[in-house]
Design a protein around this motif. Structure first.
Motif, mmCIF file in Angstrom:
data_model
loop_
_atom_site.group_PDB
_atom_site.id
_atom_site.type_symbol
_atom_site.label_atom_id
_atom_site.label_comp_id
_atom_site.label_asym_id
_atom_site.label_seq_id
_atom_site.Cartn_x
_atom_site.Cartn_y
_atom_site.Cartn_z
ATOM 1 N N MET A 178 6.003 -70.459 -15.008
ATOM 2 C CA MET A 178 7.084 -70.984 -15.128
ATOM 3 C C MET A 178 7.253 -71.488 -16.619
ATOM 4 O O MET A 178 7.059 -72.643 -17.064
ATOM 5 C CB MET A 178 7.454 -71.942 -14.413
ATOM 6 C CG MET A 178 9.028 -72.071 -14.007
ATOM 7 S SD MET A 178 9.258 -73.208 -12.346
ATOM 8 C CE MET A 178 8.872 -71.713 -11.094
ATOM 9 N N ASP A 179 7.423 -70.474 -17.478
ATOM 10 C CA ASP A 179 7.220 -70.910 -19.011
ATOM 11 C C ASP A 179 8.709 -71.037 -19.834
ATOM 12 O O ASP A 179 9.484 -69.981 -19.572
ATOM 13 C CB ASP A 179 6.407 -70.000 -20.003
ATOM 14 C CG ASP A 179 5.838 -70.656 -21.327
ATOM 15 O OD1 ASP A 179 6.758 -71.524 -21.809
ATOM 16 O OD2 ASP A 179 4.864 -69.859 -21.677
ATOM 17 N N HIS A 180 9.190 -72.178 -20.204
ATOM 18 C CA HIS A 180 10.418 -72.350 -20.617
ATOM 19 C C HIS A 180 10.452 -72.367 -22.198
ATOM 20 O O HIS A 180 11.605 -72.207 -22.820
ATOM 21 C CB HIS A 180 11.278 -73.634 -20.166
ATOM 22 C CG HIS A 180 11.293 -73.554 -18.439
ATOM 23 N ND1 HIS A 180 12.219 -72.721 -17.989
ATOM 24 C CD2 HIS A 180 10.453 -74.448 -17.684
ATOM 25 C CE1 HIS A 180 12.083 -73.038 -16.739
ATOM 26 N NE2 HIS A 180 11.157 -73.839 -16.627
ATOM 27 N N THR A 181 9.370 -72.483 -22.577
ATOM 28 C CA THR A 181 9.061 -72.188 -24.308
ATOM 29 C C THR A 181 8.067 -71.203 -24.621
ATOM 30 O O THR A 181 7.143 -71.654 -25.106
ATOM 31 C CB THR A 181 8.941 -73.631 -24.735
ATOM 32 O OG1 THR A 181 7.711 -74.255 -24.165
ATOM 33 C CG2 THR A 181 10.201 -74.573 -24.527
ATOM 34 N N PRO A 182 8.182 -69.985 -24.274
ATOM 35 C CA PRO A 182 7.117 -68.987 -24.557
ATOM 36 C C PRO A 182 6.988 -68.755 -26.027
ATOM 37 O O PRO A 182 8.085 -68.810 -26.718
ATOM 38 C CB PRO A 182 7.576 -67.929 -23.904
ATOM 39 C CG PRO A 182 9.260 -67.894 -23.746
ATOM 40 C CD PRO A 182 9.338 -69.452 -23.541
ATOM 41 N N VAL A 183 5.866 -68.311 -26.605
ATOM 42 C CA VAL A 183 5.822 -67.864 -28.029
ATOM 43 C C VAL A 183 6.223 -66.789 -28.163
ATOM 44 O O VAL A 183 6.999 -66.576 -29.414
ATOM 45 C CB VAL A 183 4.105 -68.216 -28.330
ATOM 46 C CG1 VAL A 183 3.987 -67.437 -29.832
ATOM 47 C CG2 VAL A 183 3.578 -69.604 -27.990
ATOM 48 N N ILE A 184 6.251 -65.780 -27.317
ATOM 49 C CA ILE A 184 6.960 -64.589 -27.673
ATOM 50 C C ILE A 184 7.941 -64.020 -26.340
ATOM 51 O O ILE A 184 7.398 -64.377 -24.989
ATOM 52 C CB ILE A 184 6.050 -63.295 -27.640
ATOM 53 C CG1 ILE A 184 5.129 -63.455 -29.024
ATOM 54 C CG2 ILE A 184 6.570 -61.963 -27.786
ATOM 55 C CD1 ILE A 184 3.995 -62.588 -29.248
ATOM 56 N N GLY A 185 8.817 -63.515 -26.426
ATOM 57 C CA GLY A 185 9.907 -63.216 -25.427
ATOM 58 C C GLY A 185 10.709 -64.592 -24.699
ATOM 59 O O GLY A 185 10.869 -65.576 -25.461
ATOM 60 N N ASP A 186 11.579 -64.091 -23.867
ATOM 61 C CA ASP A 186 12.274 -65.076 -23.149
ATOM 62 C C ASP A 186 11.845 -65.843 -22.160
ATOM 63 O O ASP A 186 10.860 -65.359 -21.573
ATOM 64 C CB ASP A 186 13.782 -63.986 -22.552
ATOM 65 C CG ASP A 186 14.534 -63.438 -23.672
ATOM 66 O OD1 ASP A 186 14.683 -63.839 -24.999
ATOM 67 O OD2 ASP A 186 14.941 -62.195 -23.385
ATOM 68 N N PRO A 187 12.343 -67.134 -21.925
ATOM 69 C CA PRO A 187 11.847 -67.994 -21.023
ATOM 70 C C PRO A 187 12.122 -67.120 -19.498
ATOM 71 O O PRO A 187 12.723 -66.216 -19.286
ATOM 72 C CB PRO A 187 12.766 -69.070 -20.810
ATOM 73 C CG PRO A 187 13.270 -69.326 -22.412
ATOM 74 C CD PRO A 187 13.565 -67.617 -22.697
ATOM 75 N N ILE A 188 11.345 -67.851 -18.480
ATOM 76 C CA ILE A 188 11.492 -67.121 -16.847
ATOM 77 C C ILE A 188 13.035 -67.316 -16.637
ATOM 78 O O ILE A 188 13.389 -68.330 -16.785
ATOM 79 C CB ILE A 188 10.562 -68.019 -16.094
ATOM 80 C CG1 ILE A 188 10.572 -67.194 -14.587
ATOM 81 C CG2 ILE A 188 10.789 -69.411 -16.156
ATOM 82 C CD1 ILE A 188 9.511 -67.861 -13.798
ATOM 83 N N ASP A 189 13.472 -66.473 -16.006
ATOM 84 C CA ASP A 189 14.894 -66.328 -15.620
ATOM 85 C C ASP A 189 15.294 -67.045 -14.165
ATOM 86 O O ASP A 189 15.434 -66.519 -13.258
ATOM 87 C CB ASP A 189 15.311 -65.123 -15.397
ATOM 88 C CG ASP A 189 17.168 -64.790 -15.585
ATOM 89 O OD1 ASP A 189 17.635 -66.050 -15.224
ATOM 90 O OD2 ASP A 189 17.720 -63.837 -15.667
ATOM 91 N N MET A 190 15.051 -68.354 -14.194
ATOM 92 C CA MET A 190 15.107 -69.181 -13.212
ATOM 93 C C MET A 190 16.475 -69.278 -12.560
ATOM 94 O O MET A 190 16.878 -69.132 -11.430
ATOM 95 C CB MET A 190 14.581 -70.623 -13.261
ATOM 96 C CG MET A 190 13.222 -70.740 -13.498
ATOM 97 S SD MET A 190 12.169 -70.227 -12.035
ATOM 98 C CE MET A 190 12.654 -71.105 -10.606
ATOM 99 N N LYS A 191 17.613 -69.242 -13.278
ATOM 100 C CA LYS A 191 18.854 -68.854 -13.160
ATOM 101 C C LYS A 191 19.132 -67.828 -12.088
ATOM 102 O O LYS A 191 19.668 -67.918 -11.128
ATOM 103 C CB LYS A 191 19.656 -68.936 -14.377
ATOM 104 C CG LYS A 191 21.397 -68.657 -14.032
ATOM 105 C CD LYS A 191 22.128 -68.814 -15.284
ATOM 106 C CE LYS A 191 23.306 -68.615 -15.054
ATOM 107 N NZ LYS A 191 24.034 -67.306 -14.336
ATOM 108 N N ARG A 192 18.490 -66.606 -12.418
ATOM 109 C CA ARG A 192 18.724 -65.387 -11.618
ATOM 110 C C ARG A 192 17.871 -65.634 -10.220
ATOM 111 O O ARG A 192 18.465 -65.161 -9.272
ATOM 112 C CB ARG A 192 18.182 -64.044 -12.335
ATOM 113 C CG ARG A 192 18.537 -62.922 -11.641
ATOM 114 C CD ARG A 192 19.769 -62.478 -11.455
ATOM 115 N NE ARG A 192 20.201 -61.506 -10.355
ATOM 116 C CZ ARG A 192 20.935 -61.431 -9.366
ATOM 117 N NH1 ARG A 192 21.879 -62.651 -9.322
ATOM 118 N NH2 ARG A 192 21.102 -60.403 -8.390
ATOM 119 N N PHE A 193 16.966 -66.132 -10.136
ATOM 120 C CA PHE A 193 16.165 -66.533 -9.041
ATOM 121 C C PHE A 193 16.908 -67.083 -8.040
ATOM 122 O O PHE A 193 17.048 -67.075 -6.898
ATOM 123 C CB PHE A 193 14.732 -66.883 -9.323
ATOM 124 C CG PHE A 193 13.658 -66.138 -9.629
ATOM 125 C CD1 PHE A 193 13.501 -64.890 -9.162
ATOM 126 C CD2 PHE A 193 13.130 -66.190 -10.706
ATOM 127 C CE1 PHE A 193 12.540 -64.026 -9.357
ATOM 128 C CE2 PHE A 193 12.111 -65.290 -11.377
ATOM 129 C CZ PHE A 193 11.769 -64.337 -10.474
#
Length: 449
Positions: A178-193
């Protein structure tokens, strides 16, 4: 609609993941992975030329013969991300099914590489790219749909696939943190889950990665590992000897940080090893990561040795080689360096940075121990575990159960001992073994509806 789940591989070990979900007459296969430790334990085995049945007998790839007990047609093969324990058996098994391989763009590129290397089987499966947030219809009924939800892991472009059925959603939760500040790419989409957990019939079944389920607390962000790595390398800025680093070749964010910090301390980074060249080269070509124009990537053994010779001639103090071998793999660059089999000579006080944890499996643990001892015997100073895991710990598992509120839960990606922490956690949330909490093993069928 009948919903049936075949737990084919990855339910007795960390590796060779494969699960099939039947919704009516339509079947979707999630992952076809390799158990690399079963290969590495043998000397000089090359899986490319081996038959699938021999690899099944070795325990290296899933035994998919249980698929004959599922009544229906396979409509898609869906790897969640590009790690070998999720895609490493596609070249051996996918040709048995008249179905496309559907995956995120980076994962598809890695699957192409696996298929190109294969010497025994020809795969005619179509390769279909689908991004996180997109959906596709499965089968002809119009009642089953596949959705990709963005997650964060120790490789870029990872997703959790969701199979929407009239009975509710089946969420395949391998692998993520559960990474909300990744170095590359978008954060995990917890809203969709959370939306999936509360729309329509909700979540019928959640299949969950239990790699770290016995560990308390929360898995930290990749940004934490990045700052730890920065601190370690900056502390070596005034050292005038050799510094060598190793990490997962597929961990593009970590490789990017190593390259950046090497430059910061006045050293020329260079990526050495076949998989290091493959993963970083693919990521750069597809626009997932930017590397300096003068960054060398060398995969062929002769090219690697020539690079080592150049480093020794020009001065170790000017370079930072990033090499394969973080698990102590016998044929990897770092292990060869520890055995004195490369032109790169380690001296007393030289630094070796392991920016990788040990994969929790006895073969890896033994090989890593041996590699560190060999390096230490040559005088190297070892910096271990500058790393954060790509897998959820207990608080992450709690958050996922709270978000999805699944009716049934199936632990995966571990053995019985590894499942225990997750069983305790799920039991505390009201799930009951044998009723809606299904601890299983390889080769089983679970009738959910």
């Amino acid at each position: 609609m009948e919903i049936e789940i075949a737990t084919i591989g990855g339910y007795e070990e960390v590796g060779r993941q494969m699960t099939a979900v039947r919704a009516g007459n339509d079947i979707v296969i999630f992952d076809m992975g390799l158990n690399l430790s079963k290969v590495l334990i043998h000397d000089n085995i090359r899986t490319e030329g081996m038959h699938s049945l021999d690899l099944i007998d070795m325990g290296a790839i899933p035994d998919d013969r249980i698929m004959s007990d599922l009544e229906g047609d396979v409509k898609a093969i869906v790897p969640t991300h590009g790690h070998l324990d999720h895609i490493g058996a596609i070249s051996k098994l996918a040709h048995r099914y008249d179905a496309p391989v559907v995956a995120s763009p980076f994962t598809i590129e890695l699957v192409k590489g696996e298929l190109a290397d294969e010497q025994k089987f020809d795969s005619g499966n179509d390769l279909v790219k689908m991004d996180a947030g997109e959906t596709m219809s499965i089968g002809d009924s119009g009642k089953v749909e596949l959705e990709f939800v963005n997650v964060t892991h120790s490789i870029i472009d990872a997703i959790n696939p969701v199979l929407h059925t009239p009975e509710g959603a089946v969420v395949y939760g391998l692998d993520k943190r559960m990474d909300h500040t990744p170095v590359i790419g978008d954060p995990i989409d917890m809203k969709r889950f959370r939306e999936i957990g509360r729309e329509g019939e909700g979540v019928l079944c959640y299949i969950e990665d239990c790699t770290n389920a016995n560990k308390k607390g929360r898995t930290q962000s990749e940004n934490v590992a990045r700052e730890h790595l920065r601190d370690v390398l900056y502390s070596m800025e005034d050292y005038d000897g050799g510094i060598v680093a190793t990490t997962f070749s597929s961990h593009i964010a970590r490789v990017k940080s190593l390259v950046e910090f090497a430059k910061d301390i006045g050293r020329q980074p260079v990526l050495l090893g076949r998989s290091m060249e493959q993963y970083s080269g693919t990521a750069e070509r597809m626009g997932f990561a930017e590397f300096p124009d003068d960054l060398g990537m060398f995969g062929h053994r002769n090219s690697v040795d020539r690079t080592f010779e150049r480093i020794m001639n020009e001065g170790k103090e000017d370079y930072l080689p990033v090499v394969t071998g973080h698990q102590g793999e016998p044929r990897a660059m770092l292990t060869r360096m520890g055995r004195g089999e490369t032109p790169y000579e380690l001296d007393d006080g030289d630094k070796v940075v392991f920016s990788a944890g040990i994969i929790p499996e006895p073969t890896n643990e033994g090989q890593r121990y041996q590699a560190e001892k060999l390096l230490g015997m040559q005088g190297a100073r070892i910096y271990s575990d500058i790393h954060v895991s790509g897998h959820l710990r207990q608080e992450g598992h709690y958050e996922m159960l709270d978000a999805l509120q699944p009716k049934h839960v199936i632990p995966a990606h571990q053995n019985m001992k590894g499942f225990s922490g997750y069983v305790d956690l799920a039991s505390n949330q009201g799930y009951k073994l044998g009723r809606d909490l299904h601890v299983t093993c390889n080769g089983n069928l679970i009738q959910i509806v």
